[in-house]
Design an enzyme around this catalytic site. Structure first.
Site, PDB file in Angstrom:
ATOM      1  NE  ARG A  77      -2.300  -1.085   3.566  1.00 21.49           N
ATOM      2  CZ  ARG A  77      -2.016  -0.352   4.526  1.00 21.49           C
ATOM      3  NH1 ARG A  77      -1.875   0.861   4.309  1.00 21.49           N
ATOM      4  NH2 ARG A  77      -1.248  -1.135   5.509  1.00 21.49           N
ATOM      5  CE1 TYR A 222       0.495  -5.996  -1.754  1.00 22.22           C
ATOM      6  CE2 TYR A 222      -0.704  -3.885  -0.965  1.00 22.22           C
ATOM      7  CZ  TYR A 222      -0.333  -5.241  -0.607  1.00 22.22           C
ATOM      8  OH  TYR A 222      -0.392  -5.682   0.542  1.00 22.22           O
ATOM      9  CE  LYS A 231      -6.215  -3.634   4.165  1.00 22.87           C
ATOM     10  NZ  LYS A 231      -6.417  -4.066   5.654  1.00 22.87           N
ATOM     11  CG  HIS A 251      -7.102  -3.016   9.863  1.00 29.09           C
ATOM     12  ND1 HIS A 251      -5.848  -2.453  10.236  1.00 29.09           N
ATOM     13  CD2 HIS A 251      -7.030  -4.030   9.134  1.00 29.09           C
ATOM     14  CE1 HIS A 251      -4.993  -3.342   9.343  1.00 29.09           C
ATOM     15  NE2 HIS A 251      -5.787  -4.165   8.654  1.00 29.09           N
ATOM     16  CB  SER A 273      -0.796  -3.857   7.509  1.00 27.43           C
ATOM     17  OG  SER A 273      -1.979  -3.299   7.271  1.00 27.43           O
ATOM     18  CB  CYS A 275       0.911  -6.485  13.805  1.00 30.84           C
ATOM     19  SG  CYS A 275       1.914  -5.016  13.222  1.00 30.84           S
ATOM     20  CE  LYS A 277      -5.250  -7.186  10.419  1.00 31.09           C
ATOM     21  NZ  LYS A 277      -4.007  -6.698  10.333  1.00 31.09           N
ATOM     22  CB  THR A 278      -3.825 -13.533   8.829  1.00 35.28           C
ATOM     23  OG1 THR A 278      -4.277 -12.368   7.974  1.00 35.28           O
ATOM     24  CG2 THR A 278      -4.048 -14.684   7.774  1.00 35.28           C
ATOM     25  CG  ASP A 298      -7.561  -7.051   6.702  1.00 34.24           C
ATOM     26  OD1 ASP A 298      -6.443  -7.008   7.545  1.00 34.24           O
ATOM     27  OD2 ASP A 298      -7.598  -6.337   5.518  1.00 34.24           O
ATOM     28  CG  ASN A 388       3.305  -6.486   2.069  1.00 30.28           C
ATOM     29  OD1 ASN A 388       2.554  -7.057   2.828  1.00 30.28           O
ATOM     30  ND2 ASN A 388       2.373  -5.661   0.939  1.00 30.28           N
ATOM     31  NE  ARG A 390      -0.079  -8.652   2.245  1.00 31.98           N
ATOM     32  CZ  ARG A 390      -0.670  -8.314   3.543  1.00 31.98           C
ATOM     33  NH1 ARG A 390      -1.409  -8.974   3.978  1.00 31.98           N
ATOM     34  NH2 ARG A 390      -0.048  -7.178   4.058  1.00 31.98           N
ATOM     35  N   GLY A 517       0.358 -20.171  18.437  1.00 30.51           N
ATOM     36  CA  GLY A 517      -0.511 -21.115  19.173  1.00 30.51           C
ATOM     37  C   GLY A 517      -0.535 -21.213  20.530  1.00 30.51           C
ATOM     38  CD  GLU A 518       2.718 -22.342  23.319  1.00 24.48           C
ATOM     39  OE1 GLU A 518       1.716 -22.314  24.107  1.00 24.48           O
ATOM     40  OE2 GLU A 518       3.687 -23.360  23.436  1.00 24.48           O
TER      41      GLU A 518
HETATM   42  P1  GDP Z   1      -1.694  -9.420   9.803  1.00 21.83           P
HETATM   43  O1  GDP Z   1      -0.868  -8.881   8.490  1.00 21.83           O
HETATM   44  O2  GDP Z   1      -1.988  -8.549  10.877  1.00 21.83           O
HETATM   45  O3  GDP Z   1      -2.948 -10.417   9.129  1.00 21.83           O
HETATM   46  O4  GDP Z   1      -0.469 -10.262  10.451  1.00 21.83           O
HETATM   47  P2  GDP Z   1      -0.208 -11.891   9.900  1.00 21.83           P
HETATM   48  O5  GDP Z   1      -0.939 -12.635  10.911  1.00 21.83           O
HETATM   49  O6  GDP Z   1      -0.147 -12.186   8.557  1.00 21.83           O
HETATM   50  O7  GDP Z   1       1.480 -11.731  10.582  1.00 21.83           O
HETATM   51  C1  GDP Z   1       2.303 -10.985   9.967  1.00 21.83           C
HETATM   52  C2  GDP Z   1       3.473 -11.538  10.341  1.00 21.83           C
HETATM   53  O8  GDP Z   1       3.851 -11.414  11.867  1.00 21.83           O
HETATM   54  C3  GDP Z   1       4.039 -12.818   9.736  1.00 21.83           C
HETATM   55  O9  GDP Z   1       5.325 -12.978   9.532  1.00 21.83           O
HETATM   56  C4  GDP Z   1       3.861 -13.674  11.088  1.00 21.83           C
HETATM   57  O10 GDP Z   1       4.514 -14.885  10.799  1.00 21.83           O
HETATM   58  C5  GDP Z   1       4.170 -12.919  12.242  1.00 21.83           C
HETATM   59  N1  GDP Z   1       3.316 -13.171  13.371  1.00 21.83           N
HETATM   60  C6  GDP Z   1       2.285 -13.442  13.571  1.00 21.83           C
HETATM   61  N2  GDP Z   1       1.662 -13.967  14.771  1.00 21.83           N
HETATM   62  C7  GDP Z   1       2.768 -13.756  15.648  1.00 21.83           C
HETATM   63  C8  GDP Z   1       3.132 -13.974  16.845  1.00 21.83           C
HETATM   64  O11 GDP Z   1       2.419 -14.250  17.665  1.00 21.83           O
HETATM   65  N3  GDP Z   1       4.639 -13.894  17.342  1.00 21.83           N
HETATM   66  C9  GDP Z   1       5.437 -13.569  16.393  1.00 21.83           C
HETATM   67  N4  GDP Z   1       6.890 -13.601  16.883  1.00 21.83           N
HETATM   68  N5  GDP Z   1       5.151 -13.380  14.950  1.00 21.83           N
HETATM   69  C10 GDP Z   1       3.958 -13.539  14.586  1.00 21.83           C
HETATM   70  P1  PGA Z   2      -3.220  -7.066   6.671  1.00 29.55           P
HETATM   71  O1  PGA Z   2      -3.793  -6.808   5.216  1.00 29.55           O
HETATM   72  O2  PGA Z   2      -3.546  -6.224   7.693  1.00 29.55           O
HETATM   73  O3  PGA Z   2      -3.334  -8.601   6.715  1.00 29.55           O
HETATM   74  O4  PGA Z   2      -1.732  -6.603   6.424  1.00 29.55           O
HETATM   75  C1  PGA Z   2      -3.395  -5.932   4.173  1.00 29.55           C
HETATM   76  C2  PGA Z   2      -3.073  -4.611   4.783  1.00 29.55           C
HETATM   77  O5  PGA Z   2      -3.505  -3.980   5.856  1.00 29.55           O
HETATM   78  O6  PGA Z   2      -2.392  -3.797   4.023  1.00 29.55           O
HETATM   79 MN    MN Z   3      -5.093  -5.383   6.860  1.00 31.41          MN
HETATM   80 MN    MN Z   4      -3.775 -10.777   7.409  1.00 29.96          MN
END
Ligand code: GDP
Ligand code: PGA
Ligand code: MN
Ligand code: MN
Length: 608
Positions: A77, A222, A231, A251, A273, A275, A277-278, A298, A388, A390, A517-518
């Protein structure tokens, strides 16, 4: 008259007029009204293969799936090119880019003029959320990108059935709304000019017109810039709608947690993003007897129901997940989902057996083709995949999709989590004192920047409610909207608010908490807290688990490490105060006074 004009593609005059107007402006060679059928998918993916955008993956490994590599300049983005063009600049606020809508339209009409020459214009009727919703949230995306069209089919409910529903409502004289969403990669083709695998333009604009509920996007292919239902609509435009109509567009992931006793809780979580979520949405609990099912990863749309509770739906139809770091250990459910096929992988590596690979995935190949199309080996200095990169995969393929996903009413939320990436300061989990304090925690959320947006990575910034790049209006007014939701509703029925940080580091720079998982241990503490069972210590920042209230049974961590993960360091928090002060000052009169009161309270409790 040609056959095409005698067979009007829709009886909805407003849609027809708008599509014709765009075609006049952008001058495509063909106009294709998308049906969303399997045949259309087959035809488009074959065409993308032929043009070099897609490489078909080995069907024995990942059926009906494709690899794509973007232009190296078009990977995320573009927040500095994203605008909220409200009529009045004051409605845009200090955190968004603004330009007068007339001025912006003049510039963009210039860019759009003839920009689809040599290309096909795809018309995508779509709905965010359920077609059976009380007020279905329609949109029409017009794009000159087959990649976008294919991706939209994964990420949103789209096709003829959506168009028919709009026509039905129109014929019945019912009032309904649809968002016009215009996208172009911004690379017209001259007669005989050879196309490139990833057309785009160095000039990019991602523009929301909040009053008109309209989106214009130019120059990028993208996902976050080009799949306009996600978004641009479901967050930026929807947040402005939500402000006007008294609901929340956030979000946030949505998950369902079932305890060994069969008690069900629904949780949403807002993390910036990339951090987590997924990963949290699809978590496989490490603690026995607990079960997680997913509803969304998301975006959450939340409304107060007749019962006074806050109900959430996921407006999306697929996952657009960060690839690197995803593997059988961190996210087995995502792996099972993508392994079923029907997915698009962008900017990951391609292996010799026709599969994909990325950093963190098992079975490192001896050699592969990197996302840049270069030969890659484990000894290479460069990454095989963009940070990034995907996967884009249908949500219905997720084995742990909660059945409630299909319920247009959504699910009643018990807890809202805020969180981000902080190496220091922020403990593993703590609970807000009440809704207003929770709003304060959301409004001051901070996180280290990631590769999900262009710009520097790893810099701490305020990212309120993880919505900094997505609030479609003045963030000060947005905070006020949150405060109002708390004031106007029964506090006892609203979700409890928590703050989490999986990313705190130890002295050697390693993660203090094993995560993934923890994190189920933290979810367990949260639901036990809601049910009045889990103990907490009151600290200046909120309620932190007591050492023995967090289930650490079988966890491979020393007592010191657990304490370090939960520690509230008063000096570190005092150092946050001037940053929060500076952040709040940005909003001037628009910042709700109660947030200043919250800051004063925090300062006093810290003894500053
Ligand atoms: P989203 O963009 O918010 O959906 O984030 P994702 O779930 O796709 O995770 C983004 C990155 O953070 C990936 O590389 C994950 O492996 C990493 N990540 C997600 N959850 C954790 C966690 O609990 N601990 C750590 N150290 N990394 C994490
Ligand atoms: P993310 O979604 O939150 O899973 O990274 C895409 C984004 O926010 O750009
Ligand atoms: Mn997002
Ligand atoms: Mn995500």
């Amino acid at each position: 008259m040609t056959a095409e004009t005698t067979q009007a593609p829709t009886t909805h005059q407003g849609i027809l007029d708008w599509v014709n107007e765009i075609a006049q402006l952008t001058q495509p060679d063909h106009v294709h009204w998308c049906t969303g059928s399997d045949e259309e998918w087959a035809q488009l993916t074959s065409a993308l293969e032929a043009s070099g955008t897609f490489t078909r993956l080995n069907p024995a490994i990942k059926p009906n799936s494709f690899h794509a590599a973007s232009d190296p300049s078009d990977v995320a983005r573009v927040e500095d090119r994203t605008y909220i063009c409200s009529v009045d600049e004051a409605d845009c606020g200090p955190t968004n880019n603004w330009m007068d809508p007339h001025e912006m339209k003049d510039i963009m009409r210039g860019l759009y003029a003839g920009c689809m020459k040599g290309r096909t214009m795809y018309v995508i009727p779509f709905v965010m959320g359920h077609l059976e919703a009380e007020h279905p949230m329609f949109g029409i995306e017009v794009t000159d990108s087959a990649y976008v069209t294919v991706s939209m089919r994964v990420m949103a409910r789209m096709g003829t059935h959506v168009l028919r529903k709009m026509e039905e409502l129109d014929a019945a004289g019912q009032d309904f709304h649809w968002v016009p969403a215009l996208h172009s990669v911004g690379m017209p083709l001259e007669e005989g000019q050879q196309d490139v695998a990833w057309p785009c333009n160095d000039t990019k604009y991602i523009v929301q017109f909040p009053e008109e509920r309209m989106i214009w996007s130019f120059g990028s292919g993208y996902g976050g810039n080009a799949l306009l239902g996600k978004k641009c609509y479901a967050l930026r435009i929807a947040s402005a709608m939500a402000r006007d109509e008294g609901w929340l567009a956030e979000h946030m992931l949505i998950l369902k947690l079932t305890s060994p006793e069969g008690v069900v809780k629904y949780v949403t979580a807002a993390f910036p993003s990339a951090c987590g979520k997924t990963n949290l949405a699809m978590l496989e609990p490490t603690i026995p007897g607990w079960k997680v099912e997913t509803l969304g990863d998301d975006i959450a749309w939340m409304r107060i129901g007749e019962d006074g509770r806050l109900w959430a739906v996921n407006p999306e139809y697929g996952f657009f997940g960060v690839a690197p770091g995803t593997n059988e250990h961190t996210n087995p459910n995502a792996m099972r989902t993508i392994n079923k096929g029907n997915s698009v992988f962008t900017n990951v590596a391609l292996t010799e057996d026709g599969d994909i690979w990325w950093e963190g995935l098992e079975n490192t190949p001896d050699r592969a083709t990197s996302w840049k199309g270069e030969e890659w080996t484990p000894e290479s200095d460069e990454l095989s995949s963009h940070p990034n990169s995907r996967y884009c995969t249908p949500i219905k393929q997720c084995d742990i999709l909660a059945p409630e996903y299909d319920d247009p009413r959504g699910v009643p939320i018990d807890a809202i989590l805020f969180g981000g990436r902080r190496k220091t300061t922020v403990p593993l989990v703590f609970e807000a004192r009440d809704w207003t304090h929770g709003t304060f925690l959301g409004a001051t959320l901070s996180s280290e920047t990631t590769a999900a947006a262009t710009g520097q990575v790893g810099v701490v910034r305020r990212d309120p409610m993880a919505m900094l790049p997505f609030i479609g209006y003045n963030a000060g007014h947005y905070f006020n909207h949150w405060i109002t939701v708390g004031k106007e509703n029964d506090a006892a029925k609203l979700p409890r608010i928590f703050y989490v940080n999986w990313f705190r580091r130890d002295e050697d720079g390693g993660f203090l908490w094993p995560g993934f998982g923890e994190n189920s241990r933290v979810l367990k503490w949260i639901v036990e807290r809601i049910d009045g069972q889990a103990a907490a210590v009151e600290t200046p920042i909120g309620h932190v688990p007591t050492a023995d209230s967090l289930d650490v049974d079988g966890l491979d961590m020393t007592q010191e490490a657990i304490e370090a993960a939960l520690d509230v360091d008063v000096e570190e928090w005092k150092a946050e105060l001037p940053q929060i002060q500076e952040w709040f000052e940005k909003f001037g009169e628009d910042l709700p006074a109660v947030l200043w009161t919250e800051l004063d309270g925090l300062r006093a409790r810290l003894g500053d």
